[in-house]
Scaffold this motif. Structure first.
Motif, mmCIF file in Angstrom:
data_model
loop_
_atom_site.group_PDB
_atom_site.id
_atom_site.type_symbol
_atom_site.label_atom_id
_atom_site.label_comp_id
_atom_site.label_asym_id
_atom_site.label_seq_id
_atom_site.Cartn_x
_atom_site.Cartn_y
_atom_site.Cartn_z
ATOM 1 N N LYS A 144 -8.928 -3.575 2.150
ATOM 2 C CA LYS A 144 -8.295 -4.517 3.077
ATOM 3 C C LYS A 144 -9.205 -5.713 3.361
ATOM 4 O O LYS A 144 -8.766 -6.873 3.304
ATOM 5 C CB LYS A 144 -7.967 -3.789 4.384
ATOM 6 N N ASN A 145 -10.468 -5.444 3.656
ATOM 7 C CA ASN A 145 -11.405 -6.527 3.954
ATOM 8 C C ASN A 145 -11.547 -7.479 2.772
ATOM 9 O O ASN A 145 -11.596 -8.695 2.943
ATOM 10 C CB ASN A 145 -12.775 -5.954 4.333
ATOM 11 N N GLU A 198 -2.340 -10.571 2.362
ATOM 12 C CA GLU A 198 -1.960 -9.706 3.472
ATOM 13 C C GLU A 198 -1.408 -8.395 2.917
ATOM 14 O O GLU A 198 -0.959 -8.337 1.768
ATOM 15 C CB GLU A 198 -0.911 -10.386 4.353
ATOM 16 N N LEU A 199 -1.462 -7.348 3.733
ATOM 17 C CA LEU A 199 -1.037 -6.024 3.307
ATOM 18 C C LEU A 199 0.209 -5.574 4.050
ATOM 19 O O LEU A 199 0.421 -5.927 5.200
ATOM 20 C CB LEU A 199 -2.149 -4.996 3.565
ATOM 21 N N GLU A 230 -8.148 -9.508 2.159
ATOM 22 C CA GLU A 230 -7.879 -10.452 3.249
ATOM 23 C C GLU A 230 -8.822 -11.643 3.192
ATOM 24 O O GLU A 230 -8.417 -12.769 3.532
ATOM 25 C CB GLU A 230 -7.971 -9.736 4.588
ATOM 26 N N LEU A 271 -9.556 2.345 2.093
ATOM 27 C CA LEU A 271 -8.524 1.373 2.435
ATOM 28 C C LEU A 271 -9.105 0.225 3.247
ATOM 29 O O LEU A 271 -8.745 -0.946 3.045
ATOM 30 C CB LEU A 271 -7.399 2.063 3.219
ATOM 31 N N ASP A 272 -10.045 0.519 4.149
ATOM 32 C CA ASP A 272 -10.666 -0.515 4.963
ATOM 33 C C ASP A 272 -11.447 -1.494 4.086
ATOM 34 O O ASP A 272 -11.376 -2.709 4.280
ATOM 35 C CB ASP A 272 -11.602 0.133 5.989
ATOM 36 N N ILE A 307 0.851 -1.189 0.000
ATOM 37 C CA ILE A 307 0.000 0.000 0.000
ATOM 38 C C ILE A 307 0.889 1.241 0.000
ATOM 39 O O ILE A 307 1.741 1.408 0.892
ATOM 40 C CB ILE A 307 -0.902 0.053 1.249
#
Length: 333
Positions: free
Chosen positions: A82-83, A91-92, A86, A78-79, A59
């Motif tokens: 990410k969700n 993974e970030l 994942e 971003l959330d 990121i």
């Protein structure tokens, strides 16, 4: 199919069998033992055995003003991203713009960590480290707020969102309108500014030069200072409505008007752009153009994972536009 038999994601199976991070030792043991028990032989063309895929995504959030990832617009994007990734077993990791200070670069970091792809959440168009990775045809990249002809980008439909807001303002009977816009280097802000100019001309609205202000930053305090300055300069000759290219500006405008003795929306209506979480709870609640941050994040994730898992570089990148929606609240008549 091993993943189906164990009720796990293919990416989890891949990580366990290829001894990659992101899987608990207990789960890795179960997967490996079961694979041995059933004499599982993975197909070389299967998704889970793509050697180039490390299931790690970088990121990049690099902007001159250092607002940070707590920004109320970028944070939910971003959330959402990410969700989504994942849930697909990725993974970030964050790639710091300070790498340059230590004699390194984005490209070296990406290569050293063997990242599968990169999301540019925000970036400066003149960032040499960004331009360097964009030139590399081996690095899969998607952006949500960085415009480059060689990068696939996900953005709100800024033009249509602005048009809709101005039409709503016109429909409410307001004819005198001002605007606060931000740095022209910010692509979305510039699109909204140009759309504002076009829409107000089409609808024959009155826009006096001194009702239009530009600020060099992105903050609530910039909206406040610009509106305070307008009040003083115009000596009370204010528009009926102020359109701001971001909610943070709009909140600053409301505070400045009220501190100057004006009532919102009785004296001046205010419209923002974003629909960040807390504007619905403000007094007055803010009328605004809602950006679908969840869909922006998910769309960016889908586009990037498609590039990673099908192992291709997008030779014809384009801007993917996400629809907006005007929400009328108490800050407009």
């Amino acid at each position: 199919n091993l993943a189906k038999e164990l009720g796990l994601a293919p990416s989890t199976i891949s990580k366990a069998l290829n001894n990659l991070p992101g899987v608990s030792e207990q789960k890795r043991k179960i997967i490996v033992e079961y694979a041995e028990k059933v004499k599982y032989v993975p197909t070389s063309s299967a998704r889970i055995l793509k050697a180039k895929n490390t299931y790690s995504i970088g990121i990049i959030y690099s902007e001159k003003l250092g607002i940070g990832l707590e920004h109320p617009f970028f944070s939910p994007i971003l959330d959402s991203f990410k969700n989504y990734v994942e849930n697909e077993g990725y993974e970030l990791c964050f790639i710091s713009s300070k790498l340059w200070n230590f004699g390194s670069s984005y490209k070296e970091f990406i290569e050293n960590k063997k990242l599968s792809g990169v999301l540019i959440v925000a970036g400066n168009k003149d960032d040499e480290m960004l331009l360097d990775i964009i030139k590399d045809k081996e690095i899969k990249i998607v952006s949500t707020d960085y415009i480059n002809e060689n990068v696939t980008t996900v953005l709100s439909d800024n033009k249509e969102g602005t048009f809709e807001a101005i039409k709503e303002i016109h429909g409410s009977g307001l004819r005198k309108i001002g605007m606060l816009f931000g740095p022209s280097s910010q692509f979305s802000f510039n699109e909204r500014k140009l759309a504002f100019i076009e829409a107000t001309k089409r609808l024959n609205l009155t826009v006096k030069d001194y009702w239009v202000k530009e600020t060099g930053n992105y903050l609530y305090s910039d909206g406040y200072a610009a509106m305070k300055e307008m009040v003083e300069e115009t000596k009370g000759d204010l528009p009926e409505v102020m359109f701001a290219v971001s909610d943070m500006y709009a909140l600053g405008i409301i505070a400045a008007l009220e501190d100057s003795g004006y009532s919102v929306p009785k004296d001046v209506s205010v419209v923002g752009f974003d629909d960040i979480e807390f504007v619905k709870y403000c007094k007055p609640s803010l009328s605004t153009v809602k950006q679908d941050t969840k869909l922006i994040g998910e769309t960016a994730a889908k586009l990037l994972l498609d590039m990673i898992e099908k192992d291709y570089y997008d030779e014809n990148p384009k801007i993917h536009r996400i629809k907006t929606r005007y929400i009328k609240r108490d800050s407009t008549i």
